[in-house]
Design a protein around this motif. Structure first.
Motif, PDB file in Angstrom:
ATOM      1  N   PRO B 643     -42.095 127.796  42.873  1.00 46.06           N
ATOM      2  CA  PRO B 643     -42.232 128.331  44.233  1.00 46.06           C
ATOM      3  C   PRO B 643     -43.669 128.149  44.711  1.00 46.06           C
ATOM      4  O   PRO B 643     -44.602 128.232  43.912  1.00 46.06           O
ATOM      5  CB  PRO B 643     -41.887 129.812  44.081  1.00 46.06           C
ATOM      6  N   ALA B 644     -43.826 127.875  45.994  1.00 51.20           N
ATOM      7  CA  ALA B 644     -45.164 127.682  46.549  1.00 51.20           C
ATOM      8  C   ALA B 644     -46.003 128.917  46.279  1.00 51.20           C
ATOM      9  O   ALA B 644     -45.497 130.038  46.307  1.00 51.20           O
ATOM     10  CB  ALA B 644     -45.058 127.436  48.051  1.00 51.20           C
ATOM     11  N   TRP B 645     -47.290 128.698  45.996  1.00 55.00           N
ATOM     12  CA  TRP B 645     -48.143 129.844  45.689  1.00 55.00           C
ATOM     13  C   TRP B 645     -49.576 129.546  46.072  1.00 55.00           C
ATOM     14  O   TRP B 645     -49.970 128.386  46.217  1.00 55.00           O
ATOM     15  CB  TRP B 645     -48.061 130.200  44.216  1.00 55.00           C
ATOM     16  N   ARG B 646     -50.358 130.574  46.271  1.00 55.27           N
ATOM     17  CA  ARG B 646     -51.786 130.437  46.549  1.00 55.27           C
ATOM     18  C   ARG B 646     -52.534 131.550  45.828  1.00 55.27           C
ATOM     19  O   ARG B 646     -52.024 132.657  45.697  1.00 55.27           O
ATOM     20  CB  ARG B 646     -52.072 130.584  48.062  1.00 55.27           C
ATOM     21  N   LEU B 647     -53.724 131.212  45.397  1.00 52.89           N
ATOM     22  CA  LEU B 647     -54.638 132.259  44.907  1.00 52.89           C
ATOM     23  C   LEU B 647     -55.680 132.430  45.991  1.00 52.89           C
ATOM     24  O   LEU B 647     -56.347 131.460  46.368  1.00 52.89           O
ATOM     25  CB  LEU B 647     -55.291 131.837  43.584  1.00 52.89           C
ATOM     26  N   THR B 648     -55.822 133.645  46.484  1.00 55.21           N
ATOM     27  CA  THR B 648     -56.640 133.811  47.681  1.00 55.21           C
ATOM     28  C   THR B 648     -57.378 135.142  47.656  1.00 55.21           C
ATOM     29  O   THR B 648     -57.046 136.039  46.891  1.00 55.21           O
ATOM     30  CB  THR B 648     -55.719 133.746  48.938  1.00 55.21           C
ATOM     31  N   SER B 649     -58.358 135.249  48.514  1.00 55.89           N
ATOM     32  CA  SER B 649     -59.010 136.539  48.703  1.00 55.89           C
ATOM     33  C   SER B 649     -58.149 137.372  49.649  1.00 55.89           C
ATOM     34  O   SER B 649     -57.262 136.837  50.313  1.00 55.89           O
ATOM     35  CB  SER B 649     -60.392 136.333  49.309  1.00 55.89           C
ATOM     36  N   ALA B 650     -58.420 138.658  49.700  1.00 61.97           N
ATOM     37  CA  ALA B 650     -57.635 139.526  50.576  1.00 61.97           C
ATOM     38  C   ALA B 650     -57.743 139.044  52.020  1.00 61.97           C
ATOM     39  O   ALA B 650     -56.758 139.041  52.765  1.00 61.97           O
ATOM     40  CB  ALA B 650     -58.100 140.973  50.442  1.00 61.97           C
ATOM     41  N   GLY B 651     -58.930 138.599  52.388  1.00 62.54           N
ATOM     42  CA  GLY B 651     -59.163 138.183  53.778  1.00 62.54           C
ATOM     43  C   GLY B 651     -58.296 136.998  54.178  1.00 62.54           C
ATOM     44  O   GLY B 651     -57.815 136.925  55.304  1.00 62.54           O
ATOM     45  N   ALA B 652     -58.104 136.082  53.224  1.00 69.27           N
ATOM     46  CA  ALA B 652     -57.363 134.872  53.552  1.00 69.27           C
ATOM     47  C   ALA B 652     -55.883 134.988  53.219  1.00 69.27           C
ATOM     48  O   ALA B 652     -55.157 133.997  53.289  1.00 69.27           O
ATOM     49  CB  ALA B 652     -57.978 133.685  52.807  1.00 69.27           C
ATOM     50  N   ASP B 696     -59.077 138.963  43.798  1.00 65.49           N
ATOM     51  CA  ASP B 696     -58.222 137.901  44.311  1.00 65.49           C
ATOM     52  C   ASP B 696     -56.755 138.261  44.153  1.00 65.49           C
ATOM     53  O   ASP B 696     -56.382 139.055  43.307  1.00 65.49           O
ATOM     54  CB  ASP B 696     -58.524 136.596  43.583  1.00 65.49           C
ATOM     55  N   ILE B 697     -55.971 137.617  45.029  1.00 69.53           N
ATOM     56  CA  ILE B 697     -54.545 137.953  45.081  1.00 69.53           C
ATOM     57  C   ILE B 697     -53.729 136.674  44.959  1.00 69.53           C
ATOM     58  O   ILE B 697     -54.074 135.647  45.547  1.00 69.53           O
ATOM     59  CB  ILE B 697     -54.215 138.627  46.440  1.00 69.53           C
ATOM     60  N   PHE B 698     -52.652 136.768  44.186  1.00 71.49           N
ATOM     61  CA  PHE B 698     -51.675 135.683  44.183  1.00 71.49           C
ATOM     62  C   PHE B 698     -50.682 135.939  45.300  1.00 71.49           C
ATOM     63  O   PHE B 698     -50.142 137.031  45.428  1.00 71.49           O
ATOM     64  CB  PHE B 698     -50.916 135.639  42.865  1.00 71.49           C
ATOM     65  N   VAL B 699     -50.433 134.912  46.087  1.00 73.88           N
ATOM     66  CA  VAL B 699     -49.397 134.989  47.117  1.00 73.88           C
ATOM     67  C   VAL B 699     -48.349 133.948  46.746  1.00 73.88           C
ATOM     68  O   VAL B 699     -48.626 132.752  46.748  1.00 73.88           O
ATOM     69  CB  VAL B 699     -49.977 134.703  48.512  1.00 73.88           C
ATOM     70  N   ASP B 700     -47.169 134.434  46.377  1.00 71.08           N
ATOM     71  CA  ASP B 700     -46.098 133.528  45.948  1.00 71.08           C
ATOM     72  C   ASP B 700     -44.972 133.554  46.947  1.00 71.08           C
ATOM     73  O   ASP B 700     -44.647 134.607  47.488  1.00 71.08           O
ATOM     74  CB  ASP B 700     -45.498 133.995  44.599  1.00 71.08           C
ATOM     75  N   ARG B 701     -44.337 132.430  47.128  1.00 69.45           N
ATOM     76  CA  ARG B 701     -43.123 132.405  47.925  1.00 69.45           C
ATOM     77  C   ARG B 701     -42.050 133.206  47.182  1.00 69.45           C
ATOM     78  O   ARG B 701     -41.834 133.007  45.990  1.00 69.45           O
ATOM     79  CB  ARG B 701     -42.662 130.949  48.101  1.00 69.45           C
TER      80      ARG B 701
END
Lengths: 370, 909
Positions: B643-652, B696-701
């Motif tokens: 699944p699509a994912w991103r590692l990002t800061s809270a802001g992004a 940092d936060i992982f955002v996963d689909r």
């Protein structure tokens, strides 16, 4: 639940040692530790007890007279000291050997009672060493001049040179100087004090007995005037105390007698049985003993370095150790004599065997139980 | 008395799923009992619904029934097997209550089955509070002032504060203290509802009294021994399962202790426990010495598991032998067979038990500790001093927000002795010399106090590694001692060790090739008995392969810390310092880090760093699985979708979420597993969720509507064998540990199956790992996604092993020992022909305030299993196992979620 504040003050945090101390066994094995008791040097037989409670009771038990007592319990002194726990007027052991001494009052007590005490040593190693090699003579010292250099080298020699104890003299020392009435009651029981524990007197007293305590050199006739005689526990090698048989033998068959620990050994000798030295003794409060008459097991308090070998006839072995099969009790019904190798009065230790004394008193004095 | 010849077969009841108040300790007890009975030539029949137990392993008992633990389930087994006797004392309250029910309904009488270990009237006298009080009073022991209440009207003139205790519930369920009339009425109402007989006890509050427990065994000849005394460092008012406890008791004088001992024996006699173990709890007023007996359990318990591990005296084993007629003097001491079990162990060390809570998983639950147990697991520390043992236990708890927030903060009311001990360590740390200046004697003193390298490193602002190096340089090294039941008085064959400092090492005599297995630590949500099962199986498997096995674990309540499980056992914290020192001493041929869940995996890097030979993986291959970016890149290379994912800061986070597409799952990068995960369906929800997520936060689909699969597979490095594919019943988004899983004929469509096997093969081939790995996949529409893969044994291994009949762990161990898949007789285990279902069990009723909705965070504490020819039949049975599973136990709120989802899904199948 509320978060408790961190305690910073109000508790004595560290037992300030009085300096270094050293324990040397006669085979040269050394243990360096800290001194937590009296200043000086004590020489004696090193023994270990596995009891997890009752440190003050143990050191005031005359049976430990002159010995260096190793506690296998890892922390000693936790609950302080109290006068009612003492088993005789003063500390009898010469030394205390501990893994850790955990309260200042315990350390102070040791110092005031003149017990040379060492802590922070590997007591498990010591106990296992004594188990494998047998009880041995040892010296513990907190004297600065004995800790290093030639003084240190001399300590092992001192342990090895320890003269055999004159046990009769020791018993004269731990026995009461004069007759006294411990308690009044219905049944009239005499106690021959060879180093009796206060709790044994209390146990007899609780069975509704008048308890008269006699010094070790009392004459046979005086004892004979009582309904029953209890020969107490005490220190020493029974084979070197045959002098007391002169007092005891004439009483056989005349008056019912119960021997406890050393008393048990002396009664057995009086009946012609032998005693022998155990490799490292039985000292603890967890020893299982089988009562052969009932098939039941008692968890007992023990403190002895010698055992009885019951010969062919004349006495029935009533109790045996489930650890090593040694004799833990005998009875000679005909002569109304019984012996118990362990301590029915416990203190320290479990109460399992208290009933034995009650039963015996009941049987031989016939009076109603308290 | 020799063993009874009239008993040829015995049914042993287990305790069912793990819940708060009834944990892994009963698998340990049950295993010991079954082992002993089989040694005696008795046919053993095990009934338990929990697949993650060793006692339900196929070859463990003569017959095993993974059946619901309700009266009907057990009755069916009894009718079929017709055993001579039933042993209800090793399966906790569940088994005891079941036995009572079966006895009451006349089933046992009808079938001629004897209740052994505890007769019905003994259970009655111990469990019926009013009768127990009468019996205790008659035995001359005081009980707290109290009254039995079955209706609110009976509460007139009650003196507050009081404690409300419902009758016949587990771990004090439904009870608690009441300080006001309002609380009183609420507690009583809840308690009556919780009690299967609608009865509560309203009792004098002994808040602040000291609490002690004694573990006893008694035989038919009336011999009684006290195996262990346990002192609660927390005072009365906190459930003993939630208290920090110490064995042996340390603050009572001999006289005071003997008073307890004598009273406990009198009560055990009066209640009539005559061939088994019992646990007696006392409250004692510290200054006056006043004593009250609180309760007696006529069975082995959590405390008796602790006592067995703490002393080396196996209570459950002895109790099982007593139940079939032996007396204590006829049973040999396990560690020195020349002496009998009729003695009381002497300890020359101190054992401290620390509970492990789960408030990190249930942040919303009420944290206040009371008479109702809330902890999930426990861990023990063994040392030569109280402080040393306490510090070890706290380290072994691996975080978890403990009861005191660190070892320094003892409860105010704790005995001054404990405060003194802890203060001494604090002061030693305050006077700490600098790292470069410290000499060997000073460092040794600190280590003898129990201060860890980690703690020293913190104080010195140095790494643990630097501290370790300095220690090695100064030759300040740990030594190991044995737990031998006799404080060194008797020679023993003990191989159970703990570390100490500045003393004599007792030596390793065995020179065979050694495999070290790192355990799972305290039971907790997400890392429970399943991993202990894997470690135990691994030890048995390596032994069968000719290796000497060494187990490292410190939780008292498990089979892995049973001395029989391995050739040597280290009761030590699972921290780098301790594990490295053990490896240094053992010089193993290999170390297994893949059977104990995440805990051993976290140690892999430190072990590899010290050139310890890891089996099956190395830090790099592990990283290839755990590093999201590396894992995703590899999947892309293999042509497997993630699944699509991103590692990002809270802001992004918002833009990242738009890129992967809503709905998304959010997870702080530093949190492993499902804790703190959130599903967000839109930006508003996302903004709310990222509030309070630091770092940092992982955002996963989030794959809406996907069907999830769990796959356990074996690899020898170059090829892969799929052991079991489990299909989840719940929709994606529910943590796999909380899902109901199906394994068996027709559970997975043939086409999906082929795709799943293909993906799993790709993942496990040439991944630098050998042994087991677990893959979680999702199929949504026509697309297969890999959600996660872990190079270790998973939670589902015991279930998969039971459903397929395949000894998965044994096979994995063969691979770790060097075999290839081609060498293994894999064809022996074909496709199962029936359907097996695993369902989660929850303990929400123990955690007032806990959020009961299921989601990406795991919340279940245990599981049950059922197998049948059809899905419908299996579902019906598993429902019984979940819902009514624990006969007599009142836990109705426990599993609503699952049952509803089962009903919904059943319709859809």
């Amino acid at each position: 639940m509320t978060q408790a504040p961190v305690r910073q003050r109000g508790f004595a945090a560290r037992i300030e040692p009085y300096g270094r101390a050293l324990l040397v066994l006669e085979d040269g094995t050394q243990f360096d530790g800290i001194s937590v008791g009296a200043a000086g040097t004590a020489v004696g037989e090193a023994v270990f007890t596995t009891s997890m409670t009752g440190y003050q009771e143990a050191l005031t038990d005359p049976s430990f007279h002159g010995q260096l007592v190793c506690f296998t319990a890892p922390m000693v002194g936790n609950y302080g000291v109290a006068p009612e726990r003492t088993q005789s007027p003063r500390a009898r052991a010469a030394g205390a050997l501990m893994r850790s001494c955990t309260s200042r009052c315990w350390s102070t007590w040791l110092r005031e009672e003149g017990v040379v005490a060492i802590a922070d040593i590997d007591t498990r190693r010591l106990a296992m060493h004594l188990r494998e090699h047998g009880s041995m003579r040892a010296v513990v010292s907190s004297s600065p001049d004995a800790l290093d250099g030639p003084g240190r080298d001399g300590l092992a020699a001192r342990a090895a040179q320890l003269e055999p104890t004159d046990w009769a003299t020791v018993i004269a020392e731990v026995s009461t100087p004069s007759r006294y009435l411990h308690a009044d009651g219905e049944r009239d029981v005499a106690v021959l004090d060879l180093g009796v524990k206060r709790s044994l007197l209390q146990l007899i007293e609780r069975n509704g007995c008048a308890v008269t305590v006699y010094p070790h050199d009392v004459d046979t006739a005086t004892l004979r005037s009582h309904q029953a005689v209890v020969v107490s526990s005490g220190p020493g090698d029974p084979a070197r105390l045959d002098g007391y048989l002169r007092t005891i033998v004439p009483l056989l068959g005349e008056v019912p007698m119960l021997g406890v620990c050393l008393g048990h050994q002396l009664l057995a000798r009086a009946l012609g049985h032998d005693t022998w030295k155990l490799p490292f003794g039985h000292r603890g409060t967890n020893h299982p003993v089988l009562d052969r008459r009932t098939g039941r097991v008692l968890v007992t308090s023990q403190n002895h370095g010698y055992a009885v070998a019951i010969g062919s006839a004349g006495a029935e072995v009533t109790h045996v150790s489930l650890y090593d099969g040694t004799v833990e009790g005998f009875a000679c019904r005909e002569l109304r004599v019984a012996g118990i190798q362990f301590h029915p009065e416990a203190t320290p230790g479990p109460d399992d065997a208290r009933g034995l004394v009650a039963d015996w008193l009941q049987e031989c004095t016939g009076a109603a139980q308290a | 008395m020799p063993r009874r010849r009239d008993i040829q077969s015995v049914c042993v009841l287990g305790s069912g799923p793990i819940t708060v108040g009834q944990g892994c300790e009963f698998d340990y007890a049950g295993c010991q009992a079954v082992k002993v009975l089989r040694e005696e030539g008795i046919r053993t029949i095990v009934v338990n619904s929990n697949p993650a137990t060793i006692m339900t392993d196929p070859e463990f008992a003569d017959a095993t029934y993974l059946e619901p633990l309700d009266a009907a389930g057990v009755e069916a087994v009894l009718r079929h097997e017709r055993p001579d006797a039933i042993l209800p004392t090793v399966g906790g309250q569940t088994a005891l209550n079941l036995a009572r029910e079966l006895d009451g309904s006349g089933v046992l009488l009808e079938l001629g089955i004897e209740l052994i270990g505890a007769r019905a009237e003994v259970i009655e006298r111990a469990e019926d509070r009013e009768r127990f009080r009468e019996v205790a009073r008659a035995a001359g022991v005081q009980v707290p002032d109290s009254r039995v209440v079955t209706a609110l009207e009976q509460l007139r003139n009650v003196q507050l504060p009081v404690v409300v205790r419902p009758a016949f519930t587990l771990g004090g369920g439904g009870g608690g203290a009441a300080w006001t009339q309002r609380e009183l009425r609420a507690r009583v109402r809840d308690g009556i509802a919780a009690s299967p007989i609608g009865q509560v006890l309203v009792e004098e509050s002994l808040h602040g009294w000291d609490e002690f427990e004694l573990e006893l065994v008694r035989d038919a000849r009336d011999n009684v021994v006290v195996v262990c005394s346990i002192e609660n460092v927390d005072p009365m008012g906190v459930h003993t399962g939630d208290s920090v406890t110490v064995a042996p008791q340390l603050t009572l004088s001999d006289l005071a202790y003997q008073e307890l001992r004598t009273a406990a024996i009198a009560i055990v006699r009066a209640v009539g426990v005559d061939c088994g173990g019992a646990n007696v709890q006392f409250a004692r007023q510290r200054t006056s010495g006043e004593l009250r007996v609180i309760e007696l359990n006529p069975r082995v318990s959590r405390s008796s598991a602790l006592a067995s591990k703490a002393t080396g005296y196996p209570i459950a084993k002895v109790a099982a032998r007593l139940a079939i007629g032996y007396t204590l003097d006829e049973i040999p001491n396990d560690l020195n067979t020349s002496v009998p079990a009729s003695f009381e162990p002497a300890l020359d060390y101190v054992v401290v038990k620390v509970p492990r809570f789960g408030f990190d998983v249930f942040p919303e639950a009420e944290r206040e500790l009371g008479t109702q147990m809330k902890s999930f697991g426990e861990v023990m520390g063994v040392g030569r001093t109280f402080a040393g043992a306490l510090l070890k236990a706290v380290r072994g708890a691996e975080g978890g927000d403990g009861p005191w927030y660190g070892w320094r903060a003892l409860p105010d009311h704790a005995h001054p002795f404990f405060h003194r001990e802890v203060a001494r360590v604090s002061q030693a740390l305050e006077r700490l010399p600098a790292l470069a200046e410290i000499g060997a004697p000073e460092l040794l003193t600190l280590k003898r106090e129990g201060v860890s390298d980690h703690e020293l490193g913190r104080a010195w602002h140095a790494s643990e590694r630097a501290v370790r190096a300095r220690r090695a340089e100064l030759e300040v090294l740990p030594i190991y001692r044995c737990i031998d039941t006799s404080a060194g008085e008797l020679r023993s064959s003990s191989t159970t060790h703990y570390s100490s400092w500045g003393e004599q090492d007792e030596g390793v005599a065995d020179t065979r090739r050694t495999v070290v297995i790192i355990g799972a630590g305290p039971n907790r949500i997400g890392q429970g008995i399943e991993y202990d099962y894997c470690c135990v199986r691994a030890s048995l498997a390596f032994r069968a392969l000719g290796f000497r096995t060494v187990m490292v674990n410190s939780t008292p309540a498990t089979v892995s810390t049973d001395a029989d499980t391995s050739d040597a056992l280290y009761l030590e914290p699972l921290c780098p310092e301790e594990v490295l020192a053990i490896c240094e001493r053992e010089q193993p041929w290999g170390v297994c880090v893949q059977f104990g869940g995440q805990t051993p995996l976290k140690l892999a890097a430190a072990l590899q760093d010290a050139d310890v030979p890891l089996l099956g993986l190395d830090a790099a291959s592990l990283d290839a699985f755990e590093d999201r970016a590396r894992f995703a890149a590899r999947m892309q290379r293999l042509g497997v979708r993630v699944p699509a994912w991103r590692l990002t800061s809270a802001g992004a986070a918002c833009s990242a979420a738009r890129e992967v597409g809503y709905p998304v799952i959010l997870r702080p990068s530093w949190v492993l597993g499902g804790s703190a995960m959130r599903v967000c369906r839109d930006e508003e929800a996302l903004l709310a969720a990222i509030e309070g997520m630091p770092g940092d936060i992982f955002v996963d689909r989030f794959l809406e509507g996907a069907v999830e699969y769990d796959v356990d597979a074996l690899t020898d490095g170059s090829s892969v064998h799929v052991c079991g594919i489990m299909r989840h019943l719940e929709h994606a988004g529910i943590h796999s540990g909380d899902s109901t899983a199906l394994l068996g004929a027709g559970a997975v469509a043939a086409r999906d199956r082929a795709r799943i096997v293909e993906a799993v093969r790709a993942i496990g081939t040439d991944a630098g790992i050998v042994g087991l790995f677990n893959t979680q996949l999702a199929i949504v529409g026509d697309e297969l996604h890999v959600l996660e893969a872990n190079p270790r044994a998973s939670r589902t291994v015991p279930f998969a092993a039971k459903a397929t009949g395949m000894p998965i762990i044994d096979l994995a161990c063969a691979l770790l020992a060097g075999a290839k898949l081609a060498d293994l007789p894999l064809e022996r285990w074909g496709e199962p022909t029936d359907m097996s279902i695993k369902a989660p069990v929850f303990s929400f009723d123990r955690l007032p305030g806990a959020d009961r909705t299921l989601g990406p965070r795991m919340r279940s504490t245990g599981e049950v299993m059922a197998s049948a020819a059809t899905v419908d039949a299996a579902l019906a049975t598993v429902r019984r196992a979940v819902d009514g599973g624990r006969a007599g136990a009142s836990d109705t709120g426990r599993s609503r979620g699952t049952v509803q989802s089962l009903q919904a899904r059943q319709a859809s199948l």
